[in-house]
Design a protein around this motif. Structure first.
Motif, PDB file in Angstrom:
ATOM      1  N   LEU A 245     -70.851  25.562 -40.285  1.00  0.00           N
ATOM      2  CA  LEU A 245     -70.930  25.624 -38.818  1.00  0.00           C
ATOM      3  C   LEU A 245     -70.723  24.249 -38.203  1.00  0.00           C
ATOM      4  O   LEU A 245     -70.009  24.109 -37.203  1.00  0.00           O
ATOM      5  CB  LEU A 245     -72.268  26.228 -38.386  1.00  0.00           C
ATOM      6  CG  LEU A 245     -72.410  27.714 -38.699  1.00  0.00           C
ATOM      7  CD1 LEU A 245     -73.859  28.154 -38.569  1.00  0.00           C
ATOM      8  CD2 LEU A 245     -71.498  28.535 -37.801  1.00  0.00           C
ATOM      9  N   LEU A 246     -71.317  23.221 -38.794  1.00  0.00           N
ATOM     10  CA  LEU A 246     -71.104  21.866 -38.285  1.00  0.00           C
ATOM     11  C   LEU A 246     -69.632  21.473 -38.385  1.00  0.00           C
ATOM     12  O   LEU A 246     -69.097  20.797 -37.499  1.00  0.00           O
ATOM     13  CB  LEU A 246     -71.977  20.861 -39.032  1.00  0.00           C
ATOM     14  CG  LEU A 246     -73.458  20.894 -38.683  1.00  0.00           C
ATOM     15  CD1 LEU A 246     -74.243  20.003 -39.636  1.00  0.00           C
ATOM     16  CD2 LEU A 246     -73.684  20.483 -37.241  1.00  0.00           C
ATOM     17  N   GLY A 247     -68.974  21.901 -39.438  1.00  0.00           N
ATOM     18  CA  GLY A 247     -67.542  21.643 -39.572  1.00  0.00           C
ATOM     19  C   GLY A 247     -66.742  22.305 -38.470  1.00  0.00           C
ATOM     20  O   GLY A 247     -65.769  21.734 -37.956  1.00  0.00           O
ATOM     21  N   ARG A 248     -67.144  23.503 -38.071  1.00  0.00           N
ATOM     22  CA  ARG A 248     -66.447  24.209 -36.983  1.00  0.00           C
ATOM     23  C   ARG A 248     -66.729  23.569 -35.633  1.00  0.00           C
ATOM     24  O   ARG A 248     -65.922  23.670 -34.717  1.00  0.00           O
ATOM     25  CB  ARG A 248     -66.871  25.677 -36.962  1.00  0.00           C
ATOM     26  CG  ARG A 248     -66.278  26.471 -38.115  1.00  0.00           C
ATOM     27  CD  ARG A 248     -66.704  27.921 -38.139  1.00  0.00           C
ATOM     28  NE  ARG A 248     -66.654  28.559 -36.838  1.00  0.00           N
ATOM     29  CZ  ARG A 248     -67.370  29.629 -36.512  1.00  0.00           C
ATOM     30  NH1 ARG A 248     -68.197  30.166 -37.387  1.00  0.00           N
ATOM     31  NH2 ARG A 248     -67.267  30.164 -35.315  1.00  0.00           N
ATOM     32  N   ILE A 249     -67.878  22.915 -35.504  1.00  0.00           N
ATOM     33  CA  ILE A 249     -68.260  22.276 -34.243  1.00  0.00           C
ATOM     34  C   ILE A 249     -67.644  20.885 -34.120  1.00  0.00           C
ATOM     35  O   ILE A 249     -67.417  20.397 -33.015  1.00  0.00           O
ATOM     36  CB  ILE A 249     -69.807  22.172 -34.148  1.00  0.00           C
ATOM     37  CG1 ILE A 249     -70.424  23.556 -34.083  1.00  0.00           C
ATOM     38  CG2 ILE A 249     -70.229  21.345 -32.950  1.00  0.00           C
ATOM     39  CD1 ILE A 249     -71.926  23.566 -34.323  1.00  0.00           C
ATOM     40  N   ASN A 250     -67.354  20.236 -35.221  1.00  0.00           N
ATOM     41  CA  ASN A 250     -66.877  18.849 -35.248  1.00  0.00           C
ATOM     42  C   ASN A 250     -65.746  18.653 -34.234  1.00  0.00           C
ATOM     43  O   ASN A 250     -64.644  19.164 -34.399  1.00  0.00           O
ATOM     44  CB  ASN A 250     -66.396  18.499 -36.654  1.00  0.00           C
ATOM     45  CG  ASN A 250     -65.999  17.054 -36.793  1.00  0.00           C
ATOM     46  OD1 ASN A 250     -65.786  16.342 -35.819  1.00  0.00           O
ATOM     47  ND2 ASN A 250     -65.885  16.601 -38.037  1.00  0.00           N
ATOM     48  N   PRO A 251     -65.999  17.893 -33.158  1.00  0.00           N
ATOM     49  CA  PRO A 251     -64.990  17.749 -32.101  1.00  0.00           C
ATOM     50  C   PRO A 251     -63.751  16.978 -32.545  1.00  0.00           C
ATOM     51  O   PRO A 251     -62.712  17.068 -31.902  1.00  0.00           O
ATOM     52  CB  PRO A 251     -65.727  17.010 -30.982  1.00  0.00           C
ATOM     53  CG  PRO A 251     -66.870  16.336 -31.648  1.00  0.00           C
ATOM     54  CD  PRO A 251     -67.233  17.172 -32.848  1.00  0.00           C
ATOM     55  N   SER A 252     -63.834  16.266 -33.655  1.00  0.00           N
ATOM     56  CA  SER A 252     -62.661  15.537 -34.138  1.00  0.00           C
ATOM     57  C   SER A 252     -61.738  16.427 -34.970  1.00  0.00           C
ATOM     58  O   SER A 252     -60.670  16.002 -35.372  1.00  0.00           O
ATOM     59  CB  SER A 252     -63.098  14.329 -34.969  1.00  0.00           C
ATOM     60  OG  SER A 252     -63.697  14.750 -36.182  1.00  0.00           O
TER      61      SER A 252
ATOM     62  N   TYR B  14     -64.257  27.136 -27.323  1.00  0.00           N
ATOM     63  CA  TYR B  14     -64.942  28.411 -27.534  1.00  0.00           C
ATOM     64  C   TYR B  14     -65.420  28.563 -28.977  1.00  0.00           C
ATOM     65  O   TYR B  14     -66.554  28.974 -29.220  1.00  0.00           O
ATOM     66  CB  TYR B  14     -64.054  29.589 -27.144  1.00  0.00           C
ATOM     67  CG  TYR B  14     -64.791  30.901 -27.209  1.00  0.00           C
ATOM     68  CD1 TYR B  14     -65.766  31.217 -26.265  1.00  0.00           C
ATOM     69  CD2 TYR B  14     -64.547  31.806 -28.227  1.00  0.00           C
ATOM     70  CE1 TYR B  14     -66.473  32.408 -26.329  1.00  0.00           C
ATOM     71  CE2 TYR B  14     -65.242  32.996 -28.298  1.00  0.00           C
ATOM     72  CZ  TYR B  14     -66.205  33.291 -27.349  1.00  0.00           C
ATOM     73  OH  TYR B  14     -66.898  34.465 -27.420  1.00  0.00           O
ATOM     74  N   GLY B  15     -64.574  28.212 -29.938  1.00  0.00           N
ATOM     75  CA  GLY B  15     -64.986  28.310 -31.344  1.00  0.00           C
ATOM     76  C   GLY B  15     -66.160  27.397 -31.644  1.00  0.00           C
ATOM     77  O   GLY B  15     -67.076  27.764 -32.378  1.00  0.00           O
ATOM     78  N   GLY B  16     -66.132  26.188 -31.079  1.00  0.00           N
ATOM     79  CA  GLY B  16     -67.246  25.268 -31.256  1.00  0.00           C
ATOM     80  C   GLY B  16     -68.514  25.782 -30.609  1.00  0.00           C
ATOM     81  O   GLY B  16     -69.609  25.648 -31.162  1.00  0.00           O
TER      82      GLY B  16
ATOM     83  N   ALA C  69     -69.919  28.533 -32.791  1.00  0.00           N
ATOM     84  CA  ALA C  69     -70.527  27.959 -33.989  1.00  0.00           C
ATOM     85  C   ALA C  69     -71.853  27.278 -33.653  1.00  0.00           C
ATOM     86  O   ALA C  69     -72.824  27.385 -34.403  1.00  0.00           O
ATOM     87  CB  ALA C  69     -69.561  26.963 -34.639  1.00  0.00           C
ATOM     88  N   ALA C  70     -71.917  26.590 -32.511  1.00  0.00           N
ATOM     89  CA  ALA C  70     -73.159  25.923 -32.095  1.00  0.00           C
ATOM     90  C   ALA C  70     -74.259  26.943 -31.827  1.00  0.00           C
ATOM     91  O   ALA C  70     -75.425  26.714 -32.166  1.00  0.00           O
ATOM     92  CB  ALA C  70     -72.909  25.062 -30.862  1.00  0.00           C
ATOM     93  N   GLN C  71     -73.898  28.064 -31.221  1.00  0.00           N
ATOM     94  CA  GLN C  71     -74.890  29.112 -30.977  1.00  0.00           C
ATOM     95  C   GLN C  71     -75.416  29.679 -32.294  1.00  0.00           C
ATOM     96  O   GLN C  71     -76.614  29.915 -32.446  1.00  0.00           O
ATOM     97  CB  GLN C  71     -74.286  30.214 -30.121  1.00  0.00           C
ATOM     98  CG  GLN C  71     -73.991  29.777 -28.708  1.00  0.00           C
ATOM     99  CD  GLN C  71     -73.127  30.768 -27.949  1.00  0.00           C
ATOM    100  OE1 GLN C  71     -72.352  31.526 -28.523  1.00  0.00           O
ATOM    101  NE2 GLN C  71     -73.260  30.756 -26.625  1.00  0.00           N
ATOM    102  N   THR C  72     -74.529  29.866 -33.247  1.00  0.00           N
ATOM    103  CA  THR C  72     -74.916  30.401 -34.546  1.00  0.00           C
ATOM    104  C   THR C  72     -75.701  29.380 -35.357  1.00  0.00           C
ATOM    105  O   THR C  72     -76.556  29.735 -36.175  1.00  0.00           O
ATOM    106  CB  THR C  72     -73.662  30.853 -35.320  1.00  0.00           C
ATOM    107  OG1 THR C  72     -72.918  31.759 -34.506  1.00  0.00           O
ATOM    108  CG2 THR C  72     -74.014  31.534 -36.623  1.00  0.00           C
ATOM    109  N   LEU C  73     -75.440  28.099 -35.113  1.00  0.00           N
ATOM    110  CA  LEU C  73     -76.130  27.031 -35.827  1.00  0.00           C
ATOM    111  C   LEU C  73     -77.641  27.110 -35.638  1.00  0.00           C
ATOM    112  O   LEU C  73     -78.401  26.837 -36.567  1.00  0.00           O
ATOM    113  CB  LEU C  73     -75.606  25.668 -35.369  1.00  0.00           C
ATOM    114  CG  LEU C  73     -76.212  24.442 -36.025  1.00  0.00           C
ATOM    115  CD1 LEU C  73     -75.976  24.444 -37.534  1.00  0.00           C
ATOM    116  CD2 LEU C  73     -75.650  23.186 -35.389  1.00  0.00           C
ATOM    117  N   VAL C  74     -78.072  27.505 -34.467  1.00  0.00           N
ATOM    118  CA  VAL C  74     -79.510  27.628 -34.201  1.00  0.00           C
ATOM    119  C   VAL C  74     -80.137  28.615 -35.186  1.00  0.00           C
ATOM    120  O   VAL C  74     -81.185  28.338 -35.792  1.00  0.00           O
ATOM    121  CB  VAL C  74     -79.761  28.063 -32.742  1.00  0.00           C
ATOM    122  CG1 VAL C  74     -81.237  28.299 -32.495  1.00  0.00           C
ATOM    123  CG2 VAL C  74     -79.197  27.028 -31.774  1.00  0.00           C
ATOM    124  N   VAL C  75     -79.489  29.742 -35.373  1.00  0.00           N
ATOM    125  CA  VAL C  75     -79.994  30.767 -36.299  1.00  0.00           C
ATOM    126  C   VAL C  75     -79.935  30.251 -37.736  1.00  0.00           C
ATOM    127  O   VAL C  75     -80.878  30.426 -38.512  1.00  0.00           O
ATOM    128  CB  VAL C  75     -79.190  32.075 -36.143  1.00  0.00           C
ATOM    129  CG1 VAL C  75     -79.620  33.108 -37.169  1.00  0.00           C
ATOM    130  CG2 VAL C  75     -79.325  32.617 -34.733  1.00  0.00           C
TER     131      VAL C  75
END
Length: 103
Positions: free
Chosen positions: A29-36, A42-44, A47-53
């Motif tokens: 999930l962190l890889g999907r959020i990585n802004p670089s 939207y995908g980030g 992934a950030a929403q799912t990261l909480v879970v």
């Protein structure tokens, strides 16, 4: 032709296996959020929403280990398990790409 056989997964307790699984989920999930490394917000966001879970699942897995009396983390064994489960590739997605690389 068959792909090469993976090395065997080391023996883990059920709780250790859960920690490894949840940790890899967080890494993905962190890889999907990585802004670089991403192109769309939207995908980030998803992934950030799912990261909480996922982070809650990781916390719960570690708490279960502790409650069961598993006070030590056998980092060598867990690192071996992470390598067998492609953790190195997955962790690279969290890192910054080399300078000058695009996306």
């Amino acid at each position: 032709m068959w792909p090469p056989e993976l090395p065997p997964l080391p023996a883990l307790t059920r709780a250790e296996g859960e920690v490894v699984d949840r940790y890899l989920e967080v890494l993905d999930l962190l890889g999907r959020i990585n802004p670089s490394r991403t192109r769309h917000t939207y995908g980030g966001l998803r992934a950030a929403q799912t990261l909480v879970v996922a982070a809650t699942g990781l916390r719960d897995a570690l708490a279960l280990m502790y409650e069961r009396g598993e006070r030590e983390v056998h980092s060598g064994t867990l690192a071996q398990a992470l390598r067998v489960l492609d953790g190195e590739r997955r962790a690279r997605k969290v890192m910054l790409p080399p300078a000058g690389a695009s996306g």
